[in-house]
Design an enzyme around this catalytic site. Sequence first.
Site, PDB file in Angstrom:
ATOM      1  N   HIS A   1      45.341  46.443  44.573  1.00 14.30           N
ATOM      2  CA  HIS A   1      45.993  45.779  45.707  1.00 14.30           C
ATOM      3  C   HIS A   1      45.152  44.628  46.255  1.00 14.30           C
ATOM      4  O   HIS A   1      45.692  43.714  46.874  1.00 14.30           O
ATOM      5  CB  HIS A   1      46.321  46.798  46.806  1.00 14.30           C
ATOM      6  CG  HIS A   1      47.551  47.602  46.511  1.00 14.30           C
ATOM      7  ND1 HIS A   1      48.447  47.988  47.479  1.00 14.30           N
ATOM      8  CD2 HIS A   1      48.051  48.082  45.339  1.00 14.30           C
ATOM      9  CE1 HIS A   1      49.439  48.670  46.915  1.00 14.30           C
ATOM     10  NE2 HIS A   1      49.209  48.748  45.621  1.00 14.30           N
TER      11      HIS A   1
ATOM     12  N   ASP B   1      38.809  39.615  45.936  1.00  7.79           N
ATOM     13  CA  ASP B   1      37.910  38.984  46.910  1.00  7.79           C
ATOM     14  C   ASP B   1      37.627  39.885  48.104  1.00  7.79           C
ATOM     15  O   ASP B   1      37.095  39.430  49.115  1.00  7.79           O
ATOM     16  CB  ASP B   1      38.528  37.667  47.404  1.00  7.79           C
ATOM     17  CG  ASP B   1      39.903  37.878  48.038  1.00  7.79           C
ATOM     18  OD1 ASP B   1      40.365  39.044  48.114  1.00  7.79           O
ATOM     19  OD2 ASP B   1      40.534  36.882  48.448  1.00  7.79           O
TER      20      ASP B   1
ATOM     21  N   THR C   1      48.361  57.602  35.949  1.00  7.24           N
ATOM     22  CA  THR C   1      48.066  58.867  35.287  1.00  7.24           C
ATOM     23  C   THR C   1      47.400  59.842  36.260  1.00  7.24           C
ATOM     24  O   THR C   1      47.273  61.024  35.983  1.00  7.24           O
ATOM     25  CB  THR C   1      47.154  58.658  34.066  1.00  7.24           C
ATOM     26  OG1 THR C   1      46.812  59.923  33.516  1.00  7.24           O
ATOM     27  CG2 THR C   1      45.859  57.952  34.460  1.00  7.24           C
TER      28      THR C   1
END
Length: 306
Positions: free
Chosen positions: A42, A50, A171
Amino acid sequence: QLRPDFYSRTCPSVFNIIKNVIVDELQTDPRIAASILRLHFHDCFVRGCDASILLDTSKSFRTEKDAAPNVNSARGFNVIDRMKTALERACPRTVSCADILTIASQISVLLSGGPSWAVPLGRRDSVEAFFDLANTALPSPFFTLAQLKKAFADVGLNRPSDLVALSGGHTFGRARCLFVTARLYNFNGTNRPDPTLNPSYLADLRRLCPRNGNGTVLVNFDVMTPNTFDNQFYTNLRNGKGLIQSDQELFSTPGADTIPLVNLYSSNTLSFFGAFADAMIRMGNLRPLTGTQGEIRQNCRVVNSR
């Protein structure tokens, strides 16, 4: 510009310090490895890797933590703080928050049974957050395959293997019922379940997520090995047992170029691990701040005082 030995002279203990925190946290929170990987993902999808996702709201910007894809779901910030505190003691003002998150993701995958790879390092930290972009750039669990491909291509991940391998991050980890319920009862307004859902899995999910139940209830992405990083995710997709629509689309979209990759990764763990490591490096290299760009934050939650 990024290179795996970036800290070999300035902070040789960086990997051990981060690993020790994760090992300790995993003892009380088996979800934390998946949570850290998701934070990195994200972060990278919003203006590159960053550490903008780690910034709290300030007078000059609103935090990405409030954006729809992150609010009430992004977690692990306190664990990154722990790593930063330990690293500031060992190597003051040296290791960026962006690199901490990148290294922590790799170690989280490895400690959960997944592959190891040499993480290119030398990122610097942004001095602003991008709330609006976080609302639009991150892929939604309700996306079709075409929408997923566009979201990935928009950030520079344009290979089918980028999308299919990085989706394999599911997973392990969990999702809230509110991202699943529509598939179970009223898929695309049909008043019927998603036809790609395996009937026995549908029955199981309906028990976990009743029609008007609590949307915050958590469900494992992978019912077979919920906390292990393996290729079971792809076998689940082949069996109609993908938890969220955007994952199942990889296998159930007719004629999709992603289907052969799902089949390959399902039958060959090494193929998946190699593709995942490759895609993680590609994602980690998206638009990094380097050299004199950005800064090395002293506290990952706030921009350094000017």
